[in-house]
Write a protein that holds these residues in place. Structure first.
Motif, PDB file in Angstrom:
ATOM      1  N   GLU A  32      17.549 -23.495  60.881  1.00 35.50           N
ATOM      2  CA  GLU A  32      18.297 -25.093  60.283  1.00 35.50           C
ATOM      3  C   GLU A  32      19.295 -25.691  60.916  1.00 35.50           C
ATOM      4  N   TYR A  33      20.067 -24.917  62.083  1.00 39.53           N
ATOM      5  CA  TYR A  33      20.809 -25.780  62.873  1.00 39.53           C
ATOM      6  C   TYR A  33      20.978 -25.317  64.172  1.00 39.53           C
ATOM      7  N   TRP A  34      19.433 -26.514  64.360  1.00 38.16           N
ATOM      8  CA  TRP A  34      19.261 -25.699  65.934  1.00 38.16           C
ATOM      9  C   TRP A  34      19.936 -25.973  67.000  1.00 38.16           C
ATOM     10  N   TRP A  35      20.851 -26.984  66.940  1.00 31.17           N
ATOM     11  CA  TRP A  35      21.913 -27.445  67.541  1.00 31.17           C
ATOM     12  C   TRP A  35      22.889 -26.427  68.192  1.00 31.17           C
ATOM     13  N   LEU A  36      23.326 -25.581  67.112  1.00 36.24           N
ATOM     14  CA  LEU A  36      23.907 -24.456  66.477  1.00 36.24           C
ATOM     15  C   LEU A  36      23.574 -23.167  67.438  1.00 36.24           C
ATOM     16  N   ALA A  37      22.066 -23.235  67.276  1.00 35.21           N
ATOM     17  CA  ALA A  37      21.756 -22.308  68.246  1.00 35.21           C
ATOM     18  C   ALA A  37      21.865 -22.283  69.860  1.00 35.21           C
ATOM     19  N   ALA A  38      21.416 -23.569  69.758  1.00 36.07           N
ATOM     20  CA  ALA A  38      21.559 -24.360  71.321  1.00 36.07           C
ATOM     21  C   ALA A  38      22.940 -23.931  72.074  1.00 36.07           C
ATOM     22  N   LEU A  39      23.658 -24.058  71.374  1.00 28.31           N
ATOM     23  CA  LEU A  39      25.515 -24.074  71.223  1.00 28.31           C
ATOM     24  C   LEU A  39      25.824 -22.765  71.543  1.00 28.31           C
ATOM     25  N   PHE A  40      25.268 -22.058  71.044  1.00 30.21           N
ATOM     26  CA  PHE A  40      25.581 -20.571  71.279  1.00 30.21           C
ATOM     27  C   PHE A  40      24.943 -19.887  72.293  1.00 30.21           C
ATOM     28  N   ALA A  41      23.076 -20.112  72.412  1.00 35.06           N
ATOM     29  CA  ALA A  41      22.511 -19.606  73.240  1.00 35.06           C
ATOM     30  C   ALA A  41      22.852 -19.764  75.344  1.00 35.06           C
ATOM     31  N   ALA A  42      24.166 -21.853  74.930  1.00 32.08           N
ATOM     32  CA  ALA A  42      24.378 -21.855  76.170  1.00 32.08           C
ATOM     33  C   ALA A  42      25.745 -21.215  76.704  1.00 32.08           C
ATOM     34  N   LEU A  43      26.670 -20.922  75.606  1.00 32.14           N
ATOM     35  CA  LEU A  43      27.639 -20.252  75.817  1.00 32.14           C
ATOM     36  C   LEU A  43      27.081 -18.370  76.191  1.00 32.14           C
ATOM     37  N   ILE A  44      26.475 -18.159  75.508  1.00 35.12           N
ATOM     38  CA  ILE A  44      25.556 -16.365  75.979  1.00 35.12           C
ATOM     39  C   ILE A  44      25.267 -17.050  77.217  1.00 35.12           C
ATOM     40  N   GLY A  45      24.529 -17.729  77.381  1.00 36.51           N
ATOM     41  CA  GLY A  45      23.680 -17.388  78.631  1.00 36.51           C
ATOM     42  C   GLY A  45      25.064 -17.942  80.027  1.00 36.51           C
ATOM     43  N   MET A  46      25.735 -18.252  79.987  1.00 34.14           N
ATOM     44  CA  MET A  46      27.089 -18.987  80.637  1.00 34.14           C
ATOM     45  C   MET A  46      27.872 -17.249  80.994  1.00 34.14           C
TER      46      MET A  46
END
Length: 88
Positions: A32-46
């Motif tokens: 539902e909150y795809w932008w939050l998933a993208a943000l967390f994925a970016a932080l995890i990836g970094m």
């Protein structure tokens, strides 16, 4: 066949983002909150990149540095270029 270090680093960086994003999308709240998933994925990836991809980054940086400095030794110096541009 040896792959270019920049390609290796780029693929590993993309995987460090895409894999956590795929895992986060398994949770219904992140669908539902795809932008939050993208943000967390970016932080995890970094974080993964900083912790585990130091050697590929170093190899890619050395290759870029070598390619940039290989051409500088043959050409004219900055002072020569400035003198030629100013007409002196």
């Amino acid at each position: 066949m040896k792959l270019p270090p920049l390609l290796v680093y780029t693929v590993l960086r993309l995987l460090a983002f895409v894999v956590p994003l795929g895992i986060l999308w398994l949770f219904p709240v992140f669908r539902e909150y795809w932008w939050l998933a993208a943000l967390f994925a970016a932080l995890i990836g970094m974080s993964i990149s900083l912790l585990f991809l130091r050697a590929p980054l170093s190899r890619a940086s050395r290759e870029i540095y070598a390619k940039r400095n290989r051409d500088q030794g043959r050409g004219q110096t900055d002072e020569d270029a400035e003198d030629a541009a100013s007409g002196a």
